[in-house]
Each structure stands twice: as structure tokens, then as C-alpha cells.
Design a protein around this motif. Structure first.
Motif, PDB file in Angstrom:
ATOM      1  N   LEU A 153      40.133  65.793  30.628  1.00  0.00           N
ATOM      2  CA  LEU A 153      40.746  67.109  30.757  1.00  0.00           C
ATOM      3  C   LEU A 153      41.791  67.100  31.878  1.00  0.00           C
ATOM      4  O   LEU A 153      42.919  67.569  31.716  1.00  0.00           O
ATOM      5  CB  LEU A 153      39.648  68.137  31.081  1.00  0.00           C
ATOM      6  CG  LEU A 153      39.798  69.492  30.433  1.00  0.00           C
ATOM      7  CD1 LEU A 153      39.647  69.384  28.935  1.00  0.00           C
ATOM      8  CD2 LEU A 153      38.754  70.462  30.993  1.00  0.00           C
ATOM      9  N   GLY A 154      41.395  66.508  33.020  1.00  0.00           N
ATOM     10  CA  GLY A 154      42.288  66.450  34.192  1.00  0.00           C
ATOM     11  C   GLY A 154      43.561  65.674  33.894  1.00  0.00           C
ATOM     12  O   GLY A 154      44.667  66.115  34.213  1.00  0.00           O
ATOM     13  N   LEU A 155      43.405  64.511  33.238  1.00  0.00           N
ATOM     14  CA  LEU A 155      44.570  63.691  32.910  1.00  0.00           C
ATOM     15  C   LEU A 155      45.459  64.397  31.897  1.00  0.00           C
ATOM     16  O   LEU A 155      46.690  64.317  31.964  1.00  0.00           O
ATOM     17  CB  LEU A 155      44.124  62.343  32.339  1.00  0.00           C
ATOM     18  CG  LEU A 155      43.679  61.306  33.365  1.00  0.00           C
ATOM     19  CD1 LEU A 155      43.039  60.118  32.667  1.00  0.00           C
ATOM     20  CD2 LEU A 155      44.875  60.836  34.195  1.00  0.00           C
ATOM     21  N   GLY A 156      44.823  65.107  30.944  1.00  0.00           N
ATOM     22  CA  GLY A 156      45.583  65.856  29.927  1.00  0.00           C
ATOM     23  C   GLY A 156      46.430  66.928  30.592  1.00  0.00           C
ATOM     24  O   GLY A 156      47.624  67.079  30.285  1.00  0.00           O
ATOM     25  N   VAL A 157      45.812  67.653  31.548  1.00  0.00           N
ATOM     26  CA  VAL A 157      46.555  68.706  32.256  1.00  0.00           C
ATOM     27  C   VAL A 157      47.693  68.081  33.064  1.00  0.00           C
ATOM     28  O   VAL A 157      48.839  68.548  33.022  1.00  0.00           O
ATOM     29  CB  VAL A 157      45.607  69.526  33.167  1.00  0.00           C
ATOM     30  CG1 VAL A 157      46.396  70.473  34.048  1.00  0.00           C
ATOM     31  CG2 VAL A 157      44.590  70.298  32.329  1.00  0.00           C
ATOM     32  N   ALA A 158      47.384  66.978  33.796  1.00  0.00           N
ATOM     33  CA  ALA A 158      48.409  66.302  34.608  1.00  0.00           C
ATOM     34  C   ALA A 158      49.581  65.854  33.730  1.00  0.00           C
ATOM     35  O   ALA A 158      50.762  66.013  34.090  1.00  0.00           O
ATOM     36  CB  ALA A 158      47.799  65.103  35.329  1.00  0.00           C
ATOM     37  N   LEU A 159      49.235  65.320  32.544  1.00  0.00           N
ATOM     38  CA  LEU A 159      50.256  64.832  31.609  1.00  0.00           C
ATOM     39  C   LEU A 159      51.134  65.982  31.116  1.00  0.00           C
ATOM     40  O   LEU A 159      52.363  65.858  31.034  1.00  0.00           O
ATOM     41  CB  LEU A 159      49.532  64.170  30.429  1.00  0.00           C
ATOM     42  CG  LEU A 159      50.264  63.113  29.625  1.00  0.00           C
ATOM     43  CD1 LEU A 159      50.765  62.012  30.543  1.00  0.00           C
ATOM     44  CD2 LEU A 159      49.314  62.518  28.586  1.00  0.00           C
ATOM     45  N   SER A 160      50.490  67.121  30.802  1.00  0.00           N
ATOM     46  CA  SER A 160      51.265  68.251  30.279  1.00  0.00           C
ATOM     47  C   SER A 160      52.175  68.834  31.363  1.00  0.00           C
ATOM     48  O   SER A 160      53.283  69.283  31.075  1.00  0.00           O
ATOM     49  CB  SER A 160      50.342  69.320  29.694  1.00  0.00           C
ATOM     50  OG  SER A 160      49.470  69.805  30.675  1.00  0.00           O
ATOM     51  N   VAL A 161      51.710  68.787  32.625  1.00  0.00           N
ATOM     52  CA  VAL A 161      52.560  69.268  33.725  1.00  0.00           C
ATOM     53  C   VAL A 161      53.724  68.306  33.918  1.00  0.00           C
ATOM     54  O   VAL A 161      54.890  68.713  34.015  1.00  0.00           O
ATOM     55  CB  VAL A 161      51.732  69.413  35.030  1.00  0.00           C
ATOM     56  CG1 VAL A 161      52.652  69.683  36.217  1.00  0.00           C
ATOM     57  CG2 VAL A 161      50.699  70.522  34.881  1.00  0.00           C
ATOM     58  N   GLN A 162      53.410  66.995  33.935  1.00  0.00           N
ATOM     59  CA  GLN A 162      54.448  65.976  34.133  1.00  0.00           C
ATOM     60  C   GLN A 162      55.528  66.050  33.052  1.00  0.00           C
ATOM     61  O   GLN A 162      56.716  65.932  33.338  1.00  0.00           O
ATOM     62  CB  GLN A 162      53.794  64.587  34.116  1.00  0.00           C
ATOM     63  CG  GLN A 162      54.731  63.460  34.522  1.00  0.00           C
ATOM     64  CD  GLN A 162      54.110  62.089  34.270  1.00  0.00           C
ATOM     65  OE1 GLN A 162      53.678  61.796  33.146  1.00  0.00           O
ATOM     66  NE2 GLN A 162      54.026  61.274  35.287  1.00  0.00           N
ATOM     67  N   LEU A 163      55.098  66.296  31.798  1.00  0.00           N
ATOM     68  CA  LEU A 163      56.061  66.315  30.692  1.00  0.00           C
ATOM     69  C   LEU A 163      56.584  67.727  30.397  1.00  0.00           C
ATOM     70  O   LEU A 163      57.331  67.932  29.450  1.00  0.00           O
ATOM     71  CB  LEU A 163      55.409  65.730  29.432  1.00  0.00           C
ATOM     72  CG  LEU A 163      54.965  64.263  29.522  1.00  0.00           C
ATOM     73  CD1 LEU A 163      54.159  63.870  28.286  1.00  0.00           C
ATOM     74  CD2 LEU A 163      56.170  63.335  29.660  1.00  0.00           C
ATOM     75  N   ALA A 164      56.136  68.693  31.216  1.00  0.00           N
ATOM     76  CA  ALA A 164      56.541  70.100  31.036  1.00  0.00           C
ATOM     77  C   ALA A 164      56.275  70.606  29.629  1.00  0.00           C
ATOM     78  O   ALA A 164      57.152  71.172  28.964  1.00  0.00           O
ATOM     79  CB  ALA A 164      58.015  70.281  31.418  1.00  0.00           C
ATOM     80  N   ILE A 165      55.036  70.351  29.150  1.00  0.00           N
ATOM     81  CA  ILE A 165      54.635  70.855  27.836  1.00  0.00           C
ATOM     82  C   ILE A 165      53.685  72.018  28.068  1.00  0.00           C
ATOM     83  O   ILE A 165      52.707  71.870  28.800  1.00  0.00           O
ATOM     84  CB  ILE A 165      53.871  69.760  27.053  1.00  0.00           C
ATOM     85  CG1 ILE A 165      54.781  68.559  26.805  1.00  0.00           C
ATOM     86  CG2 ILE A 165      53.338  70.292  25.729  1.00  0.00           C
ATOM     87  CD1 ILE A 165      54.046  67.365  26.228  1.00  0.00           C
ATOM     88  N   ASN A 166      53.968  73.187  27.501  1.00  0.00           N
ATOM     89  CA  ASN A 166      52.980  74.271  27.634  1.00  0.00           C
ATOM     90  C   ASN A 166      52.659  74.887  26.277  1.00  0.00           C
ATOM     91  O   ASN A 166      53.495  74.914  25.369  1.00  0.00           O
ATOM     92  CB  ASN A 166      53.447  75.302  28.682  1.00  0.00           C
ATOM     93  CG  ASN A 166      54.467  76.238  28.112  1.00  0.00           C
ATOM     94  OD1 ASN A 166      54.140  77.082  27.282  1.00  0.00           O
ATOM     95  ND2 ASN A 166      55.703  76.081  28.540  1.00  0.00           N
ATOM     96  N   PRO A 167      51.409  75.368  26.139  1.00  0.00           N
ATOM     97  CA  PRO A 167      50.919  75.810  24.830  1.00  0.00           C
ATOM     98  C   PRO A 167      51.601  77.070  24.293  1.00  0.00           C
ATOM     99  O   PRO A 167      51.492  77.363  23.106  1.00  0.00           O
ATOM    100  CB  PRO A 167      49.418  76.063  25.077  1.00  0.00           C
ATOM    101  CG  PRO A 167      49.267  76.211  26.544  1.00  0.00           C
ATOM    102  CD  PRO A 167      50.361  75.418  27.180  1.00  0.00           C
TER     103      PRO A 167
END
Ligand code: HEM
Length: 124
Positions: A48-62
Motif C-alpha cells: 500500500l505504502g509503495l503504491g501511494v509513493a508511486l502514485s505521488v511520484q508519477l502524479a497519478i490521482n484517482p
């Protein structure tokens, strides 16, 4: 690379779940082993933590990316059906149905992650 780590942890999470399901079917007392009780929590928190970090790094939001919203929903459903399979299901048939349900969600998650196109929310 963050993404490779995320994918590796995701594979470990599914393998660990499958292993615990097999032990449940076999009525094995290995299920009470300390590492088997602790490891899934660590792995799933990391995932979960890595997924959130990845989405922040790639600027992807739901809100903007429908496929990502669908992936988050599918992850939630995977966690719940997994919990159902290992803890709530009271007999073999319920455990097997729960496992098949959880694996179905994993298949959707992987498809969404790779195609980056929503399946069920499309067209909304
Ligand atoms: C069982 C759970 C999960 C599985 C099997 C999974 C699987 C994957 C896979 C295979 C990829 C690589 C896709 C590619 O080839 O580019 C990926 C990327 C990604 N995942 Fe996950 N994931 C899971 C959970 C999560 C969660 C909980 C989050 C967020 C909270 C998340 C966020 C992301 C992001 C942001 C990417 C990068 C997307 C991109 O490259 O644009 N994942 N995931």
C-alpha cells in the motif's frame, strides 16, 4: 526502481495469500506460525505504502485517472475477499469461492495496472 519493488511485493502478497489459503484447506496448524501471522501485515502495508509513493511520484490521482480509481476499488475488494476467505468463510466451499473471488480481483488489478484503461468505469 520504485515500480519494480511495487510489482515484486505485489507478487509476494498474492503468493502468501495463496499459501495461507492452501494451509486453510489442509487444516494445517502451520497457520498459527508466528511469521505467517506477521509477514502478511508487513507485506500488505509495504504494498500500500509503495503504491501511494508511486502514485505521488508519477502524479497519478484517482479523481483524474479513472483506471486508477478502479484499481484502488479492486485492491479494497481483494483485501476484503482475502479476509473473508481466511477468516470468515466457515466451510470448504465458502473458502474456495472466496479464494476464486479474490483471485478474480487480482486479475482485474493486474489488467488495470498494465493497460491503464478502466474496464468497468469506462464511459462514465
Ligand atoms: C494486489 C495489489 C496490486 C497489484 C497486483 C499491483 C500491480 C501493479 C503492476 C503489475 C504495476 C506495473 C504496471 C506497468 O507495467 O506499468 C503497477 C503499477 C502501479 N501501481 Fe500497483 N498493484 C497493486 C496495488 C497497488 C496499490 C494499493 C496502489 C496505490 C495505492 C498502486 C499504485 C500503482 C501505481 C501508481 C503504479 C504505476 C502506474 C504507472 O506506471 O503509471 N498499486 N501495479
Amino acid at each position: 526502481m520504485l515500480k519494480n519493488l511495487h510489482m515484486t511485493i505485489a507478487v509476494i502478497s498474492v503468493l502468501l495469500f495463496t499459501f495461507r489459503f492452501a494451509l486453510t484447506l489442509a487444516n494445517s496448524n502451520k497457520l498459527t506460525l508466528k511469521w505467517l501471522k506477521i509477514a502478511p501485515h508487513i507485506i500488505d502495508t509495504l504494498l500500500l505504502g509503495l503504491g501511494v509513493a508511486l502514485s505521488v511520484q508519477l502524479a497519478i490521482n484517482p479523481v483524474e485517472q479513472l483506471w486508477f480509481a478502479e484499481k484502488l476499488f479492486a485492491v479494497f475488494a481483494y483485501i476484503f475477499t482475502g479476509y473473508y476467505t481466511l477468516k470468515l468463510a466457515r466451510n470448504r466451499a465458502m473458502q474456495i469461492i472466496g479464494f476464486l473471488g479474490a483471485i478474480g480481483w487480482v486479475m482485474l488489478i493486474v489488467r488495470l495496472a498494465i493497460s491503464k484503461e478502466s474496464v468497468f468505469l469506462a464511459g462514465l
